[in-house]
Design a protein around this motif. Structure first.
Motif, short mmCIF file in Angstrom:
data_model
loop_
_atom_site.label_atom_id
_atom_site.label_comp_id
_atom_site.label_asym_id
_atom_site.label_seq_id
_atom_site.Cartn_x
_atom_site.Cartn_y
_atom_site.Cartn_z
N GLN A 179 1.33 -1.20 0.13
CA GLN A 179 0.08 0.00 -0.01
C GLN A 179 0.84 1.80 -0.23
OE1 GLN A 179 -2.54 0.05 2.82
NE2 GLN A 179 -3.18 2.23 2.25
N VAL A 235 -3.84 0.18 -21.16
CA VAL A 235 -4.28 0.80 -19.65
C VAL A 235 -4.35 -1.13 -19.41
CG1 VAL A 235 -6.49 0.88 -18.91
CG2 VAL A 235 -6.23 1.64 -20.64
N PRO A 274 -12.07 -4.37 -23.63
CA PRO A 274 -11.06 -4.14 -25.05
C PRO A 274 -9.99 -4.05 -24.81
CG PRO A 274 -12.60 -2.57 -22.99
CD PRO A 274 -11.95 -3.72 -22.08
N ALA A 329 -7.83 -1.71 -25.57
CA ALA A 329 -6.75 -1.35 -25.02
C ALA A 329 -6.40 -1.96 -23.11
CB ALA A 329 -7.51 0.04 -23.76
N SER A 330 -7.00 -2.64 -22.72
CA SER A 330 -6.60 -3.61 -21.27
C SER A 330 -6.07 -4.78 -22.07
CB SER A 330 -7.38 -3.43 -20.92
OG SER A 330 -8.81 -4.41 -21.38
N TYR A 338 0.07 -0.69 -7.48
CA TYR A 338 0.38 0.23 -8.49
C TYR A 338 -1.65 0.71 -8.35
CZ TYR A 338 -1.30 -3.27 -12.43
OH TYR A 338 -1.48 -4.01 -12.87
N ASP A 339 -1.70 1.93 -9.15
CA ASP A 339 -3.28 2.49 -9.08
C ASP A 339 -3.80 1.47 -11.09
OD1 ASP A 339 -0.43 4.11 -9.80
OD2 ASP A 339 -1.75 5.43 -10.95
N VAL A 340 -4.51 1.16 -9.86
CA VAL A 340 -4.76 -0.05 -11.54
C VAL A 340 -5.96 1.44 -12.64
CG1 VAL A 340 -6.89 -1.52 -11.53
CG2 VAL A 340 -5.54 -1.35 -9.87
N GLY A 341 -5.45 1.01 -13.95
CA GLY A 341 -6.44 1.91 -14.53
C GLY A 341 -5.33 2.95 -15.44
N ILE A 388 -4.74 -2.98 -16.00
CA ILE A 388 -5.66 -3.34 -15.64
C ILE A 388 -5.33 -5.44 -14.81
CG2 ILE A 388 -8.05 -2.92 -16.46
CD1 ILE A 388 -8.35 -5.73 -17.47
N THR A 440 -2.70 4.47 -17.47
CA THR A 440 -2.38 4.04 -19.40
C THR A 440 -0.93 4.71 -19.35
OG1 THR A 440 -4.41 5.52 -19.53
CG2 THR A 440 -2.96 5.31 -21.32
N ARG A 477 3.44 5.59 -5.38
CA ARG A 477 3.94 5.34 -6.22
C ARG A 477 5.65 4.94 -7.16
NH1 ARG A 477 0.11 7.29 -9.98
NH2 ARG A 477 1.27 6.72 -11.90
N ASP A 499 -0.60 3.97 -24.72
CA ASP A 499 -2.32 3.74 -24.82
C ASP A 499 -2.71 2.43 -23.87
OD1 ASP A 499 -2.10 5.97 -26.27
OD2 ASP A 499 -1.69 4.61 -28.32
N ARG A 533 2.25 1.59 -3.49
CA ARG A 533 1.12 2.24 -4.22
C ARG A 533 0.94 3.59 -4.18
NH1 ARG A 533 -4.96 -0.55 -5.69
NH2 ARG A 533 -5.86 1.03 -6.13
N GLU A 534 0.52 4.23 -3.13
CA GLU A 534 0.71 5.18 -2.53
C GLU A 534 1.56 6.17 -2.90
OE1 GLU A 534 -0.81 6.39 1.48
OE2 GLU A 534 -1.82 4.27 1.44
#
Lengths: 467, 193
Positions: free
Chosen positions: A111, A407, A263, A265-266, A397-400, A409, A402, A117, A405, A114-115
């Protein structure tokens, strides 16, 4: 009469509400989230724009790679790959963020990392060079050799291969057969192709295996290599063969996007896995978990070749190998591909104490104990467990986010890959995000939270080289 | 929780890459103007970006409207906090989207779409725990859909500013989704630990 009409109106309204709520369940979203949209522009115009974009695409990717990794050519002393033509690369190549060391990072909670980075960028999923398009990208040496032998063009006009040659497997890789251990490498230093395979393996393999091999070397239309306006190769293309990526049944480091996610992108990048030791594997495909090499071989025509899109395949020329007469033969050929020799290992995958060095033995101890590597990579079952596991890297890490291009997840469960012959097949992890064995040791040290000392890490790398 | 999330969002916003997205030109409109060879000019009309802007604006508007409804109606602190957060976060995002759409002369919807009007109607008829659960379940679905939509714009869109907007919003939408899933599990009494 008025009564009836009131009832009708009420009934229609009630029905309307039901239909309406059903409709609302899938609406509103864009129409092409799952299926690949048809091209809207003619080929010549797409090619022109793709070519104009290419330098920016490659520059962006190279900037990303250089920000993440030290890609310099620094071979490991005295460690060549199994064919003896390329040295293994040494050292940790993932760059650390400012202000932390590997040890200080390993002492933080997921955590906290993640916080703040602080997850090194090189531990994040590695993007494809062009996410929106995706598709197979071949290293230059493969492109040149196929062109020389078959006059078949594997060069895309929109992207190039992104990693330096010394970070990829030796080329062409040696071939070891379970049926002829006494022969050693049977490749004669050549890349197996539809042109030379008969001469190279005549007298060594069975007629059924030969036919399987021929099919594995026959090009078939593919998503980006075909004859429609949707292709990414200049001329109308005959397509791609299985062994164009799995060069000599190992890998040349060609990459692709996973067919198993939408989709677009992921969809994560997929580094070609080696087919060595296929005979002992119970599940196939990093995400697909297909239950036999026959299923894998058959379905690969829908997945690797066409991004898991059978609709697109039908338009461009699907090849549906016959299960009993073709798929079985292709499987029989794949099932005699052996791992490279590992003279220091005994029949249970354990180090022979008489042959291994003290450091390698120390590494094995870490591998089996504190490092927890053998929780999944079990020596006795070819250093895998025939299972899929989720490392839950998204804790860090922070999900989502980019990246070029793509993403990021969570990856979810991924198949445990074998570690036999691991020195031969960089880069590592399913998407090739780790360049060296030392990188993988740092990665798992953090992800598993096992807090290894530098000496233990070095011993582990020495051990991995013996596998 | 909310303090941590606030910090986290601020840092997430700073880290959005400045480089423009690069799509597959096979899907471009025939009359796409290029700023330089291979790079679509900003602020032009095309189907993808227009569709994205409309759907994103419709979703964003619903978030604010349903958030206001929920904040006024719920008796649960976590739901109220979440609903207020939807009003502020999506309010800010909606304003930015509006600016971007205006620059490209894209008309945005002015009233709630049929799907969300139906949800609002249903929510108005519920109270107490049934209301909380219905609201949070609808929020989960909405944020799942928003995640697909934003990802679609990131790979299929043409306008670099709209794509950057989508990339910037996406981690927040996924964070909201995580929060909504946690609240749901708590409300429904799902055993999570």
């Amino acid at each position: 009469m008025p009564k009836i009409s009131t009832l009708t109106v009420v009934g229609a309204a009630a029905l309307g509400a039901v239909v309406y709520s059903l409709e609302a369940n899938s609406d509103p979203l864009p129409p092409d989230l799952t299926y690949r949209p048809l091209a809207t522009l003619p080929f010549s115009q797409v090619k022109e724009i793709d070519e104009a974009q290419k330098s920016a695409v490659m520059q962006r990717q190279l900037d990303t790679l250089n920000r993440r990794y030290d890609l310099s050519n620094r071979p490991e002393e005295g460690a060549m790959m199994s064919g003896g033509t390329r040295p293994v690369q040494s050292g940790v190549r993932v760059k650390l963020p400012d202000g932390v060391s590997w040890d200080s990072l390993a002492s933080m909670t997921p955590q906290e990392i993640r916080e703040k980075r602080l997850l090194p960028e090189g531990f994040m999923p590695l993007p494809h060079v062009k996410q929106a398009t995706g598709g197979q990208v071949f290293p230059n040496r493969q492109i040149e050799e196929i062109n020389r032998q078959e006059a078949r063009d594997l060069r895309r006009f929109d992207v190039d291969f992104d990693l330096p040659d010394h970070m990829t497997p030796e080329f062409p890789p040696p071939i070891f057969l379970t049926t002829h251990p006494e022969l050693g490498d049977v490749s004669r230093g050549q890349l197996l192709t539809i042109k030379n395979h008969y001469e190279l393996l005549n007298g060594i393999i069975t007629p059924v295996q030969m036919e399987g091999l021929r099919l594995l070397l026959t090009p078939f239309p593919q998503e980006e290599f075909n004859q429609t306006e949707d292709r990414k190769v200049a001329g109308q293309s005959l397509g791609v063969a299985c062994l164009d990526c799995h060069a000599n049944f190992s890998t040349n480091g060609a990459f692709h996007l996973t067919p198993d996610i939408r989709p677009q992108a992921s969809r994560f990048r997929l580094d070609t896995t080696s087919l060595r030791g296929m005979f002992n594997q119970q599940i196939h495909g990093s995400k697909r978990s297909l239950r036999s090499v026959e299923d894998f071989t058959e379905f690969e025509q829908r997945t690797a070749y066409f991004n898991g899109d059978h609709v697109s395949a039908t338009r461009k020329g699907a090849n549906l190998p016959d299960r009993t007469n073709q798929v079985a033969m292709m499987a029989q050929m794949q099932n005699i591909i052996n791992f490279p020799p590992a003279p220091k290992l005994d029949m249970f995958g354990r180090l022979d104490r008489a042959r291994a060095t003290d450091r390698e033995l120390e590494g094995e101890k870490v591998f089996l104990g504190k490092g927890r590597c053998a929780d999944c990579h079990i020596p006795q079952t070819s250093f895998m467990d025939n299972n899929m596991h989720d490392l839950k890297l998204e804790r860090f890490y922070d999900v989502g986010r980019t990246i070029n291009d793509f993403v990021a997840i969570p990856d979810g469960p991924i198949k445990t890959f074998t570690l036999r012959g691991i020195k031969d097949t960089p880069p590592y992890l399913h998407d090739g995000r780790l360049m060296t064995l030392a990188d993988t040791v740092e990665f798992f040290n953090l992800v598993l939270g096992v807090k290894l000392s530098q000496q233990e890490k070095d011993a582990l790398v020495a051990y991995l080289l013996t596998l | 929780m909310s303090r941590f999330a606030g910090c986290y969002l601020a840092t997430a916003l700073l880290a959005v890459p400045a480089a423009a997205q690069i799509g597959n030109p096979a899907g471009l409109d025939a009359d796409t103007r290029m700023a330089k060879p291979g790079v679509p000019a900003l602020h032009q009309t095309n189907n993808q970006d227009r569709l994205f802007a409309r759907l994103a604006a419709a979703g964003g508007m619903a978030e604010v409207e349903l958030g206001k409804l929920a904040a006024g109606k719920t008796e649960t602190e976590a739901v109220k906090e979440f609903a207020n957060r939807m009003v502020t976060d999506h309010g800010t995002a909606n304003d930015r989207l509006k600016q971007l759409a205006e620059a490209s002369k894209m008309p945005l919807p002015e009233k709630l779409d049929a799907e969300h009007a139906a949800i609002r109607k249903r929510l108005q008829s519920l109270n107490g725990k049934a209301f909380d659960l219905a609201y949070i379940k609808a929020q989960i679905v909405d944020h799942q859909k928003a995640s697909h939509l934003l990802q679609w714009e990131i790979s299929s869109g043409e306008d670099a500013e709209l794509q950057r907007y989508a990339a910037e919003i996406l981690p927040r939408v996924l964070l909201h989704l995580e929060m909504a899933r946690n609240i749901h599990d708590e409300l429904a009494g799902v055993v999570t630990q």
